[in-house]
Write a protein that holds these residues in place. Structure first.
Motif, PDB file in Angstrom:
ATOM      1  N   PRO A 167       0.799  -1.233   0.000  1.00 44.27           N
ATOM      2  CA  PRO A 167       0.000   0.000   0.000  1.00 44.27           C
ATOM      3  C   PRO A 167       0.829   1.279   0.000  1.00 44.27           C
ATOM      4  N   ILE A 168       1.965   1.258   0.715  1.00 42.45           N
ATOM      5  CA  ILE A 168       2.817   2.454   0.726  1.00 42.45           C
ATOM      6  C   ILE A 168       3.402   2.715  -0.653  1.00 42.45           C
ATOM      7  N   ILE A 169       3.792   1.650  -1.354  1.00 41.47           N
ATOM      8  CA  ILE A 169       4.293   1.812  -2.722  1.00 41.47           C
ATOM      9  C   ILE A 169       3.217   2.428  -3.606  1.00 41.47           C
ATOM     10  N   TYR A 170       1.971   1.931  -3.480  1.00 39.92           N
ATOM     11  CA  TYR A 170       0.862   2.491  -4.246  1.00 39.92           C
ATOM     12  C   TYR A 170       0.643   3.960  -3.889  1.00 39.92           C
ATOM     13  N   LEU A 171       0.726   4.261  -2.600  1.00 38.93           N
ATOM     14  CA  LEU A 171       0.514   5.636  -2.156  1.00 38.93           C
ATOM     15  C   LEU A 171       1.579   6.567  -2.717  1.00 38.93           C
ATOM     16  N   LEU A 172       2.830   6.126  -2.682  1.00 39.46           N
ATOM     17  CA  LEU A 172       3.908   6.958  -3.199  1.00 39.46           C
ATOM     18  C   LEU A 172       3.825   7.097  -4.717  1.00 39.46           C
ATOM     19  N   THR A 173       3.501   5.990  -5.392  1.00 42.39           N
ATOM     20  CA  THR A 173       3.495   5.994  -6.855  1.00 42.39           C
ATOM     21  C   THR A 173       2.328   6.788  -7.416  1.00 42.39           C
ATOM     22  N   PHE A 174       1.121   6.464  -6.925  1.00 37.41           N
ATOM     23  CA  PHE A 174      -0.083   7.084  -7.479  1.00 37.41           C
ATOM     24  C   PHE A 174      -0.503   8.334  -6.702  1.00 37.41           C
ATOM     25  N   LEU A 234      -5.369  12.311  -4.025  1.00 32.48           N
ATOM     26  CA  LEU A 234      -4.870  11.696  -2.803  1.00 32.48           C
ATOM     27  C   LEU A 234      -6.010  11.414  -1.834  1.00 32.48           C
ATOM     28  N   ASN A 235      -6.952  12.341  -1.700  1.00 34.55           N
ATOM     29  CA  ASN A 235      -8.092  12.123  -0.818  1.00 34.55           C
ATOM     30  C   ASN A 235      -9.005  11.016  -1.337  1.00 34.55           C
ATOM     31  N   TYR A 236      -9.045  10.858  -2.664  1.00 33.22           N
ATOM     32  CA  TYR A 236      -9.819   9.758  -3.240  1.00 33.22           C
ATOM     33  C   TYR A 236      -9.107   8.426  -3.025  1.00 33.22           C
ATOM     34  N   LEU A 237      -7.791   8.427  -3.134  1.00 27.06           N
ATOM     35  CA  LEU A 237      -7.020   7.186  -3.115  1.00 27.06           C
ATOM     36  C   LEU A 237      -6.946   6.551  -1.737  1.00 27.06           C
ATOM     37  N   ILE A 238      -6.741   7.335  -0.700  1.00 25.50           N
ATOM     38  CA  ILE A 238      -6.443   6.777   0.618  1.00 25.50           C
ATOM     39  C   ILE A 238      -7.564   5.874   1.152  1.00 25.50           C
ATOM     40  N   PRO A 239      -8.849   6.266   1.075  1.00 27.46           N
ATOM     41  CA  PRO A 239      -9.885   5.311   1.524  1.00 27.46           C
ATOM     42  C   PRO A 239      -9.849   4.002   0.742  1.00 27.46           C
ATOM     43  N   GLY A 240      -9.557   4.079  -0.554  1.00 27.17           N
ATOM     44  CA  GLY A 240      -9.435   2.860  -1.340  1.00 27.17           C
ATOM     45  C   GLY A 240      -8.262   2.009  -0.907  1.00 27.17           C
ATOM     46  N   LEU A 241      -7.145   2.653  -0.562  1.00 29.79           N
ATOM     47  CA  LEU A 241      -5.984   1.905  -0.074  1.00 29.79           C
ATOM     48  C   LEU A 241      -6.267   1.245   1.272  1.00 29.79           C
ATOM     49  N   VAL A 242      -7.038   1.923   2.123  1.00 27.63           N
ATOM     50  CA  VAL A 242      -7.422   1.316   3.401  1.00 27.63           C
ATOM     51  C   VAL A 242      -8.283   0.084   3.149  1.00 27.63           C
ATOM     52  N   SER A 243      -9.245   0.202   2.238  1.00 29.95           N
ATOM     53  CA  SER A 243     -10.090  -0.939   1.880  1.00 29.95           C
ATOM     54  C   SER A 243      -9.260  -2.069   1.280  1.00 29.95           C
ATOM     55  N   LEU A 244      -8.343  -1.718   0.388  1.00 27.46           N
ATOM     56  CA  LEU A 244      -7.461  -2.704  -0.236  1.00 27.46           C
ATOM     57  C   LEU A 244      -6.596  -3.411   0.804  1.00 27.46           C
ATOM     58  N   THR A 245      -6.024  -2.646   1.731  1.00 29.44           N
ATOM     59  CA  THR A 245      -5.168  -3.222   2.763  1.00 29.44           C
ATOM     60  C   THR A 245      -5.948  -4.163   3.665  1.00 29.44           C
ATOM     61  N   SER A 246      -7.175  -3.779   4.016  1.00 27.14           N
ATOM     62  CA  SER A 246      -8.000  -4.655   4.853  1.00 27.14           C
ATOM     63  C   SER A 246      -8.295  -5.960   4.132  1.00 27.14           C
ATOM     64  N   MET A 247      -8.544  -5.895   2.824  1.00 24.90           N
ATOM     65  CA  MET A 247      -8.784  -7.108   2.046  1.00 24.90           C
ATOM     66  C   MET A 247      -7.558  -8.001   2.040  1.00 24.90           C
ATOM     67  N   MET A 248      -6.416  -7.449   1.669  1.00 26.04           N
ATOM     68  CA  MET A 248      -5.216  -8.249   1.473  1.00 26.04           C
ATOM     69  C   MET A 248      -4.752  -8.897   2.768  1.00 26.04           C
ATOM     70  N   ASN A 249      -4.762  -8.151   3.863  1.00 27.56           N
ATOM     71  CA  ASN A 249      -4.255  -8.692   5.120  1.00 27.56           C
ATOM     72  C   ASN A 249      -5.243  -9.636   5.781  1.00 27.56           C
ATOM     73  N   SER A 250      -6.522  -9.303   5.775  1.00 30.13           N
ATOM     74  CA  SER A 250      -7.520 -10.210   6.353  1.00 30.13           C
ATOM     75  C   SER A 250      -7.524 -11.534   5.618  1.00 30.13           C
ATOM     76  N   TYR A 251      -7.470 -11.467   4.299  1.00 28.31           N
ATOM     77  CA  TYR A 251      -7.514 -12.683   3.493  1.00 28.31           C
ATOM     78  C   TYR A 251      -6.206 -13.470   3.567  1.00 28.31           C
ATOM     79  N   THR A 252      -5.093 -12.806   3.322  1.00 30.97           N
ATOM     80  CA  THR A 252      -3.815 -13.499   3.166  1.00 30.97           C
ATOM     81  C   THR A 252      -3.377 -14.193   4.439  1.00 30.97           C
ATOM     82  N   ILE A 256      -3.069   6.071   9.258  1.00 29.11           N
ATOM     83  CA  ILE A 256      -2.162   7.010   9.932  1.00 29.11           C
ATOM     84  C   ILE A 256      -1.268   7.706   8.912  1.00 29.11           C
ATOM     85  N   VAL A 257      -0.721   6.926   7.984  1.00 26.75           N
ATOM     86  CA  VAL A 257       0.107   7.510   6.926  1.00 26.75           C
ATOM     87  C   VAL A 257      -0.713   8.486   6.090  1.00 26.75           C
ATOM     88  N   GLY A 258      -1.972   8.144   5.848  1.00 26.88           N
ATOM     89  CA  GLY A 258      -2.847   9.030   5.080  1.00 26.88           C
ATOM     90  C   GLY A 258      -3.062  10.370   5.757  1.00 26.88           C
TER      91      GLY A 258
END
Length: 248
Positions: free
Chosen positions: A34-41, A57-75, A125-127
């Motif tokens: 997610p940090i790579i995505y945040l820095l890149t996009f 950036l304000n549009y992206l961060i909620p999506g990154l939070v949702s993405l992170t919750s998916m990846m970590n909960s699932y993986t 927090i990073v957001g």
């Protein structure tokens, strides 16, 4: 009765999780993508692109939070169950214990939710550090919890049906990775070519990304909420049955 039978399963995972938290490598692994995505996009385009009346950036961060919750909960759930079944052989102890399959399911899912929420909190927090205009909508927390529950349940399914540890990577490449990029995390779903939108709208993460950015639920938001609830219920039931019918 399930009672508190789920708690020993949950407590075991939390004790293991606490040990992981003592390793700096875990924190980096939870945040790296997610940090790579945040820095890149986000930081690269954040102040030059406007989406839906706000900077990117304000549009992206909620999506990154949702993405992170998916990846970590699932993986974490999928990998842990797969390893416990096929290599460490301690999942068989749960099955032989006088615990209902639904209690095992609840313990595993709640543990996955904690891990997903922890990683999402780090991204949030990073957001807040990187942008001053980030706001949390009233739907943010309940949708985040539902998203973690849904993908933790899916992680149980994957962990129960895979025949080797390499199989978890296959499921990740075919299901989780496409959702990460095409479910509205980085850009609105409406910008995807029409022939592919039907597939994208079937992704649960698409509906989580929609709702996590909304201030209130309208008719379309209600439809997205129903879709998420249906996925969560179906995944939970399937996971519970897989545990009940486990016979290795």
């Amino acid at each position: 009765m399930i009672g508190k039978a789920w708690y020993p399963i949950f407590l075991r995972e939390m004790l293991l999780f606490r040990r992981q938290l003592l390793r700096i490598s875990y924190l980096f692994s939870a945040m790296l993508i997610p940090i790579i995505y945040l820095l890149t996009f986000g930081l690269g385009l954040g102040r030059m692109v406007q989406i839906k009346g706000t900077d990117y950036l304000n549009y992206l961060i909620p999506g990154l939070v949702s993405l992170t919750s998916m990846m970590n909960s699932y993986t974490w759930v999928a990998n842990a169950l797969n390893l416990n079944r096929l290599y460490f052989k301690n999942f068989q102890v749960f099955i032989q214990a006088p615990i209902q399959p639904s209690a095992i399911m609840i313990g595993e899912v709640l543990a996955g939710m904690v891990k997903g929420l922890f990683a999402s909190g780090l991204i949030l927090i990073v957001g807040f550090i990187t942008t001053r205009n980030l706001s949390i909508t009233p739907l943010f927390v309940p949708i985040l919890l539902l998203n973690c529950f849904l993908f933790s349940s899916l992680g149980v399914i994957t962990g129960m049906i895979t025949k080797s540890h390499e199989d978890t990577a296959t499921y990740n490449n075919f299901f989780i990775l496409p959702m990460a990029f095409f479910s509205g995390t980085f850009f609105p779903v409406e910008r995807i070519p029409q022939p592919f939108q039907a597939v994208v709208w079937a992704f649960p993460l698409t509906h989580a990304n929609i709702l996590i950015r909304e201030n209130s639920i309208d008719l379309y938001g209600l439809l997205s909420l129903v879709v998420l609830l249906l996925y969560a219920i179906v995944f939970f039931i399937i996971g519970s049955r897989l545990i009940r019918d486990y016979s290795e």
